[in-house]
Write an enzyme that holds these catalytic residues in place. Structure first.
Site, PDB file in Angstrom:
ATOM      1  N   THR A 149       0.871  -1.183   0.000  1.00  0.00           N
ATOM      2  CA  THR A 149       0.000   0.000   0.000  1.00  0.00           C
ATOM      3  C   THR A 149       0.907   1.231   0.000  1.00  0.00           C
ATOM      4  O   THR A 149       1.312   1.700  -1.046  1.00  0.00           O
ATOM      5  CB  THR A 149      -0.973  -0.003   1.193  1.00  0.00           C
ATOM      6  OG1 THR A 149      -0.240  -0.194   2.405  1.00  0.00           O
ATOM      7  CG2 THR A 149      -2.014  -1.093   1.042  1.00  0.00           C
ATOM      8  N   THR A 150       1.249   1.738   1.188  1.00  0.00           N
ATOM      9  CA  THR A 150       2.157   2.892   1.229  1.00  0.00           C
ATOM     10  C   THR A 150       3.622   2.477   1.358  1.00  0.00           C
ATOM     11  O   THR A 150       4.483   3.338   1.545  1.00  0.00           O
ATOM     12  CB  THR A 150       1.789   3.844   2.389  1.00  0.00           C
ATOM     13  OG1 THR A 150       1.765   3.113   3.614  1.00  0.00           O
ATOM     14  CG2 THR A 150       0.438   4.492   2.145  1.00  0.00           C
ATOM     15  N   GLY A 177       3.641  -3.373   5.161  1.00  0.00           N
ATOM     16  CA  GLY A 177       3.188  -2.638   6.330  1.00  0.00           C
ATOM     17  C   GLY A 177       4.216  -1.614   6.739  1.00  0.00           C
ATOM     18  O   GLY A 177       5.359  -1.972   7.031  1.00  0.00           O
ATOM     19  N   VAL A 178       3.842  -0.352   6.750  1.00  0.00           N
ATOM     20  CA  VAL A 178       4.778   0.696   7.135  1.00  0.00           C
ATOM     21  C   VAL A 178       4.134   1.711   8.068  1.00  0.00           C
ATOM     22  O   VAL A 178       4.789   2.632   8.536  1.00  0.00           O
ATOM     23  CB  VAL A 178       5.339   1.425   5.887  1.00  0.00           C
ATOM     24  CG1 VAL A 178       6.292   0.527   5.139  1.00  0.00           C
ATOM     25  CG2 VAL A 178       4.226   1.891   4.964  1.00  0.00           C
ATOM     26  N   GLY A 179       2.846   1.535   8.352  1.00  0.00           N
ATOM     27  CA  GLY A 179       2.151   2.407   9.274  1.00  0.00           C
ATOM     28  C   GLY A 179       1.066   1.622   9.985  1.00  0.00           C
ATOM     29  O   GLY A 179       0.745   0.502   9.611  1.00  0.00           O
ATOM     30  N   THR A 187       2.238  -8.330  13.116  1.00  0.00           N
ATOM     31  CA  THR A 187       1.910  -6.981  12.676  1.00  0.00           C
ATOM     32  C   THR A 187       1.844  -6.966  11.172  1.00  0.00           C
ATOM     33  O   THR A 187       2.449  -7.786  10.522  1.00  0.00           O
ATOM     34  CB  THR A 187       2.960  -5.976  13.170  1.00  0.00           C
ATOM     35  OG1 THR A 187       2.563  -4.674  12.772  1.00  0.00           O
ATOM     36  CG2 THR A 187       4.326  -6.260  12.632  1.00  0.00           C
ATOM     37  N   GLU A 266       6.497   4.614   7.616  1.00  0.00           N
ATOM     38  CA  GLU A 266       6.017   5.780   6.880  1.00  0.00           C
ATOM     39  C   GLU A 266       6.820   7.029   7.239  1.00  0.00           C
ATOM     40  O   GLU A 266       6.872   7.443   8.401  1.00  0.00           O
ATOM     41  CB  GLU A 266       4.533   5.988   7.150  1.00  0.00           C
ATOM     42  CG  GLU A 266       3.685   4.933   6.473  1.00  0.00           C
ATOM     43  CD  GLU A 266       2.207   5.040   6.779  1.00  0.00           C
ATOM     44  OE1 GLU A 266       1.415   4.501   5.980  1.00  0.00           O
ATOM     45  OE2 GLU A 266       1.858   5.631   7.809  1.00  0.00           O
ATOM     46  N   ASN A 389       0.010  10.419   6.403  1.00  0.00           N
ATOM     47  CA  ASN A 389      -1.229  10.043   7.063  1.00  0.00           C
ATOM     48  C   ASN A 389      -2.270  11.152   7.075  1.00  0.00           C
ATOM     49  O   ASN A 389      -3.461  10.884   7.242  1.00  0.00           O
ATOM     50  CB  ASN A 389      -0.923   9.557   8.482  1.00  0.00           C
ATOM     51  CG  ASN A 389      -0.302   8.180   8.452  1.00  0.00           C
ATOM     52  OD1 ASN A 389      -0.992   7.199   8.237  1.00  0.00           O
ATOM     53  ND2 ASN A 389       1.018   8.108   8.618  1.00  0.00           N
ATOM     54  N   THR A 394      -7.191  10.560   0.515  1.00  0.00           N
ATOM     55  CA  THR A 394      -7.486  11.465  -0.603  1.00  0.00           C
ATOM     56  C   THR A 394      -6.578  11.218  -1.786  1.00  0.00           C
ATOM     57  O   THR A 394      -5.589  10.540  -1.681  1.00  0.00           O
ATOM     58  CB  THR A 394      -7.341  12.937  -0.156  1.00  0.00           C
ATOM     59  OG1 THR A 394      -6.014  13.133   0.334  1.00  0.00           O
ATOM     60  CG2 THR A 394      -8.339  13.243   0.932  1.00  0.00           C
TER      61      THR A 394
END
Length: 394
Positions: A149-150, A177-179, A187, A266, A389, A394
Protein backbone atom coordinates in the site's frame (compact mmCIF):
# COMPACT_ATOMS: atom_id res chain seq x y z
CA UNK A 1 15.24 -6.27 -7.50
CA UNK A 2 16.16 -9.70 -8.86
CA UNK A 3 13.46 -12.36 -8.92
CA UNK A 4 13.24 -14.67 -5.89
CA UNK A 5 11.65 -18.04 -6.71
CA UNK A 6 8.96 -19.37 -4.40
CA UNK A 7 9.66 -22.72 -2.67
CA UNK A 8 8.67 -25.95 -4.41
CA UNK A 9 4.95 -26.57 -4.42
CA UNK A 10 3.91 -22.90 -4.56
CA UNK A 11 2.97 -20.36 -7.22
CA UNK A 12 1.46 -16.89 -7.19
CA UNK A 13 -1.23 -15.15 -9.21
CA UNK A 14 -0.81 -11.35 -9.25
CA UNK A 15 -3.21 -8.93 -10.92
CA UNK A 16 -4.85 -5.53 -10.90
CA UNK A 17 -8.60 -5.57 -10.41
CA UNK A 18 -9.00 -1.82 -9.93
CA UNK A 19 -9.34 -1.61 -6.15
CA UNK A 20 -7.90 1.93 -6.12
CA UNK A 21 -5.60 2.52 -9.08
CA UNK A 22 -3.82 0.65 -11.87
CA UNK A 23 -1.17 -1.03 -9.71
CA UNK A 24 -1.36 -4.71 -8.71
CA UNK A 25 -3.84 -5.17 -5.88
CA UNK A 26 -4.89 -8.84 -5.96
CA UNK A 27 -2.56 -11.69 -5.03
CA UNK A 28 -3.13 -15.41 -4.53
CA UNK A 29 -0.37 -17.56 -3.07
CA UNK A 30 -1.38 -21.12 -3.92
CA UNK A 31 0.03 -24.57 -3.25
CA UNK A 32 -0.36 -27.65 -5.40
CA UNK A 33 -2.03 -29.40 -2.45
CA UNK A 34 -3.02 -28.85 1.18
CA UNK A 35 -0.24 -27.49 3.42
CA UNK A 36 0.55 -27.65 7.08
CA UNK A 37 0.00 -24.12 8.32
CA UNK A 38 0.09 -21.79 11.31
CA UNK A 39 -1.23 -18.26 11.62
CA UNK A 40 -1.58 -15.47 14.15
CA UNK A 41 -3.85 -12.45 13.93
CA UNK A 42 -4.52 -9.05 15.42
CA UNK A 43 -6.19 -8.81 18.82
CA UNK A 44 -7.89 -5.57 17.87
CA UNK A 45 -11.53 -5.38 18.94
CA UNK A 46 -12.20 -3.92 15.47
CA UNK A 47 -10.75 -6.93 13.65
CA UNK A 48 -11.80 -6.98 10.02
CA UNK A 49 -13.87 -9.66 8.26
CA UNK A 50 -10.72 -11.06 6.65
CA UNK A 51 -9.36 -11.81 10.12
CA UNK A 52 -12.68 -13.28 11.30
CA UNK A 53 -12.83 -15.64 8.31
CA UNK A 54 -9.14 -16.51 8.42
CA UNK A 55 -9.19 -17.38 12.12
CA UNK A 56 -11.85 -19.96 11.32
CA UNK A 57 -10.01 -21.34 8.30
CA UNK A 58 -6.58 -21.56 9.99
CA UNK A 59 -7.86 -23.29 13.12
CA UNK A 60 -7.16 -26.80 11.83
CA UNK A 61 -3.64 -25.87 10.61
CA UNK A 62 -4.46 -26.90 7.06
CA UNK A 63 -4.40 -24.37 4.21
CA UNK A 64 -4.06 -24.45 0.43
CA UNK A 65 -3.92 -20.74 -0.45
CA UNK A 66 -3.78 -17.15 0.72
CA UNK A 67 -5.69 -14.41 -1.12
CA UNK A 68 -4.72 -10.79 -0.47
CA UNK A 69 -6.61 -7.66 -1.47
CA UNK A 70 -4.53 -4.51 -1.05
CA UNK A 71 -5.66 -0.87 -0.84
CA UNK A 72 -8.97 -1.83 0.82
CA UNK A 73 -9.07 -3.20 4.37
CA UNK A 74 -12.79 -4.13 4.30
CA UNK A 75 -12.98 -3.30 8.03
CA UNK A 76 -16.00 -1.97 9.97
CA UNK A 77 -18.22 -2.89 7.03
CA UNK A 78 -20.84 -4.93 8.90
CA UNK A 79 -22.49 -8.19 7.78
CA UNK A 80 -22.07 -7.22 4.14
CA UNK A 81 -18.29 -6.94 4.51
CA UNK A 82 -18.16 -10.33 6.23
CA UNK A 83 -20.19 -11.87 3.39
CA UNK A 84 -17.78 -10.30 0.90
CA UNK A 85 -14.77 -11.87 2.65
CA UNK A 86 -16.43 -15.29 2.61
CA UNK A 87 -17.31 -14.90 -1.06
CA UNK A 88 -13.69 -14.02 -1.82
CA UNK A 89 -12.46 -17.22 -0.16
CA UNK A 90 -15.13 -19.25 -1.95
CA UNK A 91 -14.20 -17.80 -5.34
CA UNK A 92 -10.52 -18.70 -4.93
CA UNK A 93 -11.43 -22.14 -3.61
CA UNK A 94 -13.69 -22.79 -6.61
CA UNK A 95 -10.85 -21.94 -8.98
CA UNK A 96 -8.39 -24.17 -7.11
CA UNK A 97 -10.83 -27.01 -6.56
CA UNK A 98 -10.45 -27.05 -2.81
CA UNK A 99 -12.72 -26.31 0.18
CA UNK A 100 -13.15 -22.62 1.03
CA UNK A 101 -11.88 -23.46 4.53
CA UNK A 102 -8.42 -24.00 3.00
CA UNK A 103 -8.19 -20.37 1.82
CA UNK A 104 -6.81 -17.64 4.08
CA UNK A 105 -8.13 -14.11 3.38
CA UNK A 106 -6.11 -10.95 4.06
CA UNK A 107 -6.81 -7.29 3.34
CA UNK A 108 -5.03 -4.02 3.87
CA UNK A 109 -5.84 -0.41 3.08
CA UNK A 110 -8.55 2.09 3.86
CA UNK A 111 -10.96 1.20 6.70
CA UNK A 112 -14.73 1.55 6.37
CA UNK A 113 -15.15 0.70 2.69
CA UNK A 114 -16.45 -2.56 1.31
CA UNK A 115 -14.70 -4.33 -1.53
CA UNK A 116 -15.74 -3.38 -5.08
CA UNK A 117 -17.34 -6.80 -5.41
CA UNK A 118 -18.38 -6.40 -9.02
CA UNK A 119 -14.71 -6.16 -10.02
CA UNK A 120 -13.62 -8.94 -7.68
CA UNK A 121 -16.40 -11.26 -8.88
CA UNK A 122 -15.43 -10.74 -12.49
CA UNK A 123 -11.81 -11.53 -11.73
CA UNK A 124 -12.65 -14.54 -9.60
CA UNK A 125 -14.78 -15.97 -12.44
CA UNK A 126 -11.82 -15.58 -14.79
CA UNK A 127 -9.62 -17.72 -12.54
CA UNK A 128 -11.54 -20.93 -13.21
CA UNK A 129 -10.05 -23.16 -14.37
CA UNK A 130 -7.04 -22.14 -12.31
CA UNK A 131 -5.21 -19.87 -12.85
CA UNK A 132 -7.21 -18.24 -15.66
CA UNK A 133 -5.79 -16.02 -18.40
CA UNK A 134 -3.56 -14.08 -15.98
CA UNK A 135 -1.47 -17.16 -15.29
CA UNK A 136 0.89 -17.58 -12.37
CA UNK A 137 4.42 -16.60 -11.42
CA UNK A 138 6.99 -18.20 -9.16
CA UNK A 139 8.53 -14.80 -8.34
CA UNK A 140 8.12 -13.73 -4.72
CA UNK A 141 9.05 -10.16 -5.67
CA UNK A 142 5.95 -9.81 -7.84
CA UNK A 143 3.77 -11.18 -5.06
CA UNK A 144 5.36 -8.86 -2.48
CA UNK A 145 4.81 -5.88 -4.77
CA UNK A 146 1.16 -6.79 -5.24
CA UNK A 147 0.38 -6.59 -1.51
CA UNK A 148 1.93 -3.12 -0.99
CA UNK A 149 0.00 0.00 0.00
CA UNK A 150 2.16 2.89 1.23
CA UNK A 151 5.31 0.75 1.25
CA UNK A 152 8.10 2.29 -0.81
CA UNK A 153 9.45 -1.10 -1.90
CA UNK A 154 8.67 -4.80 -1.74
CA UNK A 155 9.86 -6.83 1.27
CA UNK A 156 11.26 -10.32 0.62
CA UNK A 157 13.59 -12.57 2.61
CA UNK A 158 14.78 -16.16 2.24
CA UNK A 159 16.76 -18.88 4.02
CA UNK A 160 17.60 -22.53 3.36
CA UNK A 161 17.66 -25.18 6.10
CA UNK A 162 19.12 -28.59 5.23
CA UNK A 163 16.78 -31.57 4.94
CA UNK A 164 17.29 -34.78 6.87
CA UNK A 165 18.34 -36.69 3.73
CA UNK A 166 20.97 -34.10 2.82
CA UNK A 167 18.99 -31.91 0.45
CA UNK A 168 18.00 -28.31 0.98
CA UNK A 169 14.59 -26.90 1.79
CA UNK A 170 13.75 -23.23 1.28
CA UNK A 171 11.97 -20.62 3.35
CA UNK A 172 10.74 -17.49 1.54
CA UNK A 173 8.78 -14.69 3.17
CA UNK A 174 7.02 -11.56 1.94
CA UNK A 175 5.52 -8.76 4.00
CA UNK A 176 3.94 -5.34 3.79
CA UNK A 177 3.19 -2.64 6.33
CA UNK A 178 4.78 0.70 7.14
CA UNK A 179 2.15 2.41 9.27
CA UNK A 180 -0.49 1.52 11.89
CA UNK A 181 2.08 -0.83 13.38
CA UNK A 182 2.11 -1.74 17.06
CA UNK A 183 1.41 -5.43 17.17
CA UNK A 184 -0.43 -7.56 19.66
CA UNK A 185 0.21 -10.79 17.78
CA UNK A 186 2.17 -10.18 14.64
CA UNK A 187 1.91 -6.98 12.68
CA UNK A 188 0.94 -5.93 9.18
CA UNK A 189 0.64 -8.75 6.61
CA UNK A 190 3.37 -11.38 6.43
CA UNK A 191 3.34 -14.70 4.60
CA UNK A 192 6.13 -17.24 4.81
CA UNK A 193 6.24 -20.27 2.52
CA UNK A 194 8.46 -23.31 2.90
CA UNK A 195 8.80 -26.65 1.14
CA UNK A 196 10.00 -28.27 4.38
CA UNK A 197 7.93 -31.08 5.85
CA UNK A 198 6.78 -30.41 9.42
CA UNK A 199 3.87 -31.54 11.59
CA UNK A 200 1.17 -29.02 12.54
CA UNK A 201 1.88 -28.89 16.28
CA UNK A 202 5.58 -28.33 15.81
CA UNK A 203 5.05 -25.65 13.17
CA UNK A 204 2.48 -23.77 15.25
CA UNK A 205 4.69 -23.70 18.34
CA UNK A 206 7.81 -22.55 16.50
CA UNK A 207 5.84 -19.95 14.49
CA UNK A 208 4.52 -18.35 17.69
CA UNK A 209 8.00 -18.24 19.20
CA UNK A 210 9.44 -16.70 16.05
CA UNK A 211 6.65 -14.11 15.71
CA UNK A 212 7.12 -13.04 19.33
CA UNK A 213 10.78 -12.09 18.80
CA UNK A 214 10.28 -10.53 15.38
CA UNK A 215 6.94 -9.14 14.18
CA UNK A 216 5.67 -8.78 17.75
CA UNK A 217 8.76 -6.70 18.53
CA UNK A 218 8.13 -4.13 15.80
CA UNK A 219 6.51 -0.73 16.21
CA UNK A 220 6.20 2.28 13.93
CA UNK A 221 3.53 4.44 15.53
CA UNK A 222 1.95 2.55 18.50
CA UNK A 223 -1.26 1.90 16.53
CA UNK A 224 -2.46 -1.71 16.24
CA UNK A 225 -3.98 -2.58 12.87
CA UNK A 226 -7.42 -4.09 12.46
CA UNK A 227 -6.13 -6.51 9.83
CA UNK A 228 -2.81 -7.92 11.07
CA UNK A 229 -2.11 -11.41 9.76
CA UNK A 230 1.06 -13.48 9.78
CA UNK A 231 0.96 -17.01 8.40
CA UNK A 232 3.33 -19.79 7.42
CA UNK A 233 2.50 -22.59 4.96
CA UNK A 234 4.63 -25.72 4.54
CA UNK A 235 4.16 -27.79 1.38
CA UNK A 236 6.47 -30.63 2.46
CA UNK A 237 7.81 -30.98 -1.11
CA UNK A 238 11.47 -30.94 -0.01
CA UNK A 239 11.09 -33.46 2.80
CA UNK A 240 11.71 -33.33 6.52
CA UNK A 241 14.21 -30.98 8.14
CA UNK A 242 15.68 -30.72 11.60
CA UNK A 243 13.12 -28.71 13.64
CA UNK A 244 15.86 -26.55 15.13
CA UNK A 245 17.19 -25.67 11.68
CA UNK A 246 13.71 -24.87 10.41
CA UNK A 247 12.97 -22.60 13.35
CA UNK A 248 16.29 -20.82 12.86
CA UNK A 249 15.47 -20.30 9.17
CA UNK A 250 12.00 -19.00 9.99
CA UNK A 251 13.50 -16.62 12.55
CA UNK A 252 16.11 -15.41 10.07
CA UNK A 253 13.46 -14.67 7.43
CA UNK A 254 11.06 -12.97 9.84
CA UNK A 255 13.81 -10.90 11.48
CA UNK A 256 14.96 -9.73 8.05
CA UNK A 257 11.38 -8.77 7.15
CA UNK A 258 10.92 -7.02 10.51
CA UNK A 259 14.00 -4.89 9.97
CA UNK A 260 12.90 -4.05 6.42
CA UNK A 261 9.47 -3.01 7.65
CA UNK A 262 10.91 -0.87 10.43
CA UNK A 263 13.35 0.86 8.08
CA UNK A 264 10.50 1.58 5.64
CA UNK A 265 8.13 2.97 8.27
CA UNK A 266 6.02 5.78 6.88
CA UNK A 267 8.28 8.79 6.43
CA UNK A 268 11.15 6.99 8.16
CA UNK A 269 14.77 7.92 7.58
CA UNK A 270 16.42 5.87 10.34
CA UNK A 271 16.05 2.28 11.52
CA UNK A 272 15.91 2.37 15.32
CA UNK A 273 16.61 -0.65 17.53
CA UNK A 274 16.31 -0.66 21.30
CA UNK A 275 17.85 -3.45 23.37
CA UNK A 276 17.15 -3.85 27.07
CA UNK A 277 19.32 -6.20 29.10
CA UNK A 278 19.64 -6.94 32.81
CA UNK A 279 15.88 -7.00 33.30
CA UNK A 280 14.03 -9.07 35.90
CA UNK A 281 12.69 -11.22 33.05
CA UNK A 282 12.13 -11.03 29.31
CA UNK A 283 8.68 -9.53 29.80
CA UNK A 284 10.06 -6.57 31.71
CA UNK A 285 12.82 -6.10 29.14
CA UNK A 286 10.24 -6.00 26.38
CA UNK A 287 8.01 -3.48 28.19
CA UNK A 288 10.89 -1.10 28.83
CA UNK A 289 12.25 -1.46 25.30
CA UNK A 290 8.83 -0.69 23.82
CA UNK A 291 8.47 2.33 26.12
CA UNK A 292 11.72 3.75 24.75
CA UNK A 293 11.05 2.82 21.13
CA UNK A 294 7.53 4.27 21.15
CA UNK A 295 8.39 7.59 22.80
CA UNK A 296 7.74 10.42 20.32
CA UNK A 297 10.45 12.42 22.09
CA UNK A 298 13.02 9.65 21.62
CA UNK A 299 11.98 9.12 17.99
CA UNK A 300 12.22 12.82 17.16
CA UNK A 301 15.58 13.09 18.94
CA UNK A 302 16.89 10.30 16.73
CA UNK A 303 15.51 12.06 13.67
CA UNK A 304 17.28 15.25 14.70
CA UNK A 305 20.55 13.45 15.54
CA UNK A 306 20.26 14.77 19.10
CA UNK A 307 21.95 12.45 21.66
CA UNK A 308 19.44 13.45 24.31
CA UNK A 309 19.72 10.51 26.68
CA UNK A 310 17.37 12.28 29.11
CA UNK A 311 14.48 11.27 26.86
CA UNK A 312 15.53 7.63 27.10
CA UNK A 313 15.72 7.94 30.89
CA UNK A 314 12.23 9.42 30.86
CA UNK A 315 10.86 6.53 28.81
CA UNK A 316 12.43 3.98 31.15
CA UNK A 317 11.16 5.84 34.19
CA UNK A 318 7.54 5.95 33.04
CA UNK A 319 7.34 2.17 33.41
CA UNK A 320 6.02 2.98 36.88
CA UNK A 321 4.66 -0.49 37.65
CA UNK A 322 8.19 -1.92 37.44
CA UNK A 323 9.13 -0.82 40.93
CA UNK A 324 12.42 -2.74 40.93
CA UNK A 325 13.93 -0.36 38.35
CA UNK A 326 16.47 1.77 40.21
CA UNK A 327 17.84 4.82 38.40
CA UNK A 328 21.13 4.45 40.28
CA UNK A 329 21.73 1.06 38.63
CA UNK A 330 20.50 1.80 35.10
CA UNK A 331 22.99 2.27 32.26
CA UNK A 332 22.08 3.96 28.94
CA UNK A 333 24.16 3.84 25.76
CA UNK A 334 23.89 4.95 22.13
CA UNK A 335 25.63 2.64 19.71
CA UNK A 336 27.70 1.16 22.53
CA UNK A 337 28.81 4.54 23.92
CA UNK A 338 27.61 4.99 27.49
CA UNK A 339 25.85 8.30 28.08
CA UNK A 340 24.42 7.62 31.56
CA UNK A 341 25.67 7.63 34.26
CA UNK A 342 28.92 8.35 32.45
CA UNK A 343 29.35 11.90 31.23
CA UNK A 344 30.23 12.65 27.61
CA UNK A 345 32.54 15.53 26.72
CA UNK A 346 32.13 17.81 23.71
CA UNK A 347 34.22 15.56 21.50
CA UNK A 348 32.10 12.59 22.50
CA UNK A 349 28.87 14.49 21.83
CA UNK A 350 30.07 15.39 18.35
CA UNK A 351 30.83 11.73 17.68
CA UNK A 352 27.38 10.72 18.95
CA UNK A 353 25.67 13.28 16.74
CA UNK A 354 27.49 11.83 13.75
CA UNK A 355 26.47 8.32 14.79
CA UNK A 356 22.81 9.38 15.03
CA UNK A 357 22.93 10.65 11.44
CA UNK A 358 23.48 7.09 10.20
CA UNK A 359 20.89 4.82 8.60
CA UNK A 360 20.60 2.69 11.76
CA UNK A 361 20.71 3.74 15.41
CA UNK A 362 20.91 1.42 18.40
CA UNK A 363 19.93 2.41 21.94
CA UNK A 364 20.97 0.08 24.74
CA UNK A 365 19.58 0.07 28.29
CA UNK A 366 20.98 -2.16 31.04
CA UNK A 367 18.65 -2.32 34.07
CA UNK A 368 21.13 -4.40 36.10
CA UNK A 369 18.39 -6.37 37.86
CA UNK A 370 18.49 -9.85 36.33
CA UNK A 371 19.07 -11.79 33.11
CA UNK A 372 16.03 -10.74 31.04
CA UNK A 373 16.69 -9.27 27.60
CA UNK A 374 14.72 -8.13 24.55
CA UNK A 375 15.28 -6.19 21.32
CA UNK A 376 12.59 -4.18 19.53
CA UNK A 377 12.61 -2.54 16.11
CA UNK A 378 11.17 0.75 14.86
CA UNK A 379 12.07 4.03 13.22
CA UNK A 380 12.40 7.76 13.74
CA UNK A 381 9.43 10.12 13.58
CA UNK A 382 9.51 12.62 10.74
CA UNK A 383 7.29 15.24 9.15
CA UNK A 384 6.92 12.75 6.29
CA UNK A 385 4.88 10.47 8.56
CA UNK A 386 2.46 13.29 9.30
CA UNK A 387 2.12 14.19 5.63
CA UNK A 388 1.46 10.62 4.48
CA UNK A 389 -1.23 10.04 7.06
CA UNK A 390 -2.82 13.46 6.74
CA UNK A 391 -3.52 12.74 3.08
CA UNK A 392 -4.13 8.96 3.31
CA UNK A 393 -7.69 8.68 2.00
CA UNK A 394 -7.49 11.47 -0.60
Amino acid sequence: MDAVPLPDGFSAHVANVGIKDDTDDFVVLAATGPCTAAAVFTRSRFAGPSVVVSREHAADHRLRAVVVVSKNANVATGPGGLADARELAEGVALALGCPATEVLVASTGVIGRRYPMDRLRAHLRSLAPWPGPGGTTDDAVRAATGIMTTDTHAKIAEAAPATVDGGTARVVGIARGVGMIEPDMATMLAFVLTDAEVDPGTLDAMWRRVVDRTFNSLSVDTDTSTSDTAAVLASGAAGAVDPGELEAALHSVCLDLTRQLAADGEGAETLLTVTVTGARDDGQARRVAKSVLNSPLVKTAVHGADPNWGRVAMAVGKCSDDTDIDQDRVRIAFGGTEVYPATVDDTGLTALEEYLRGDEVSIEVDLRIGAGAWTVFGCDLTDGYVRINADYTT
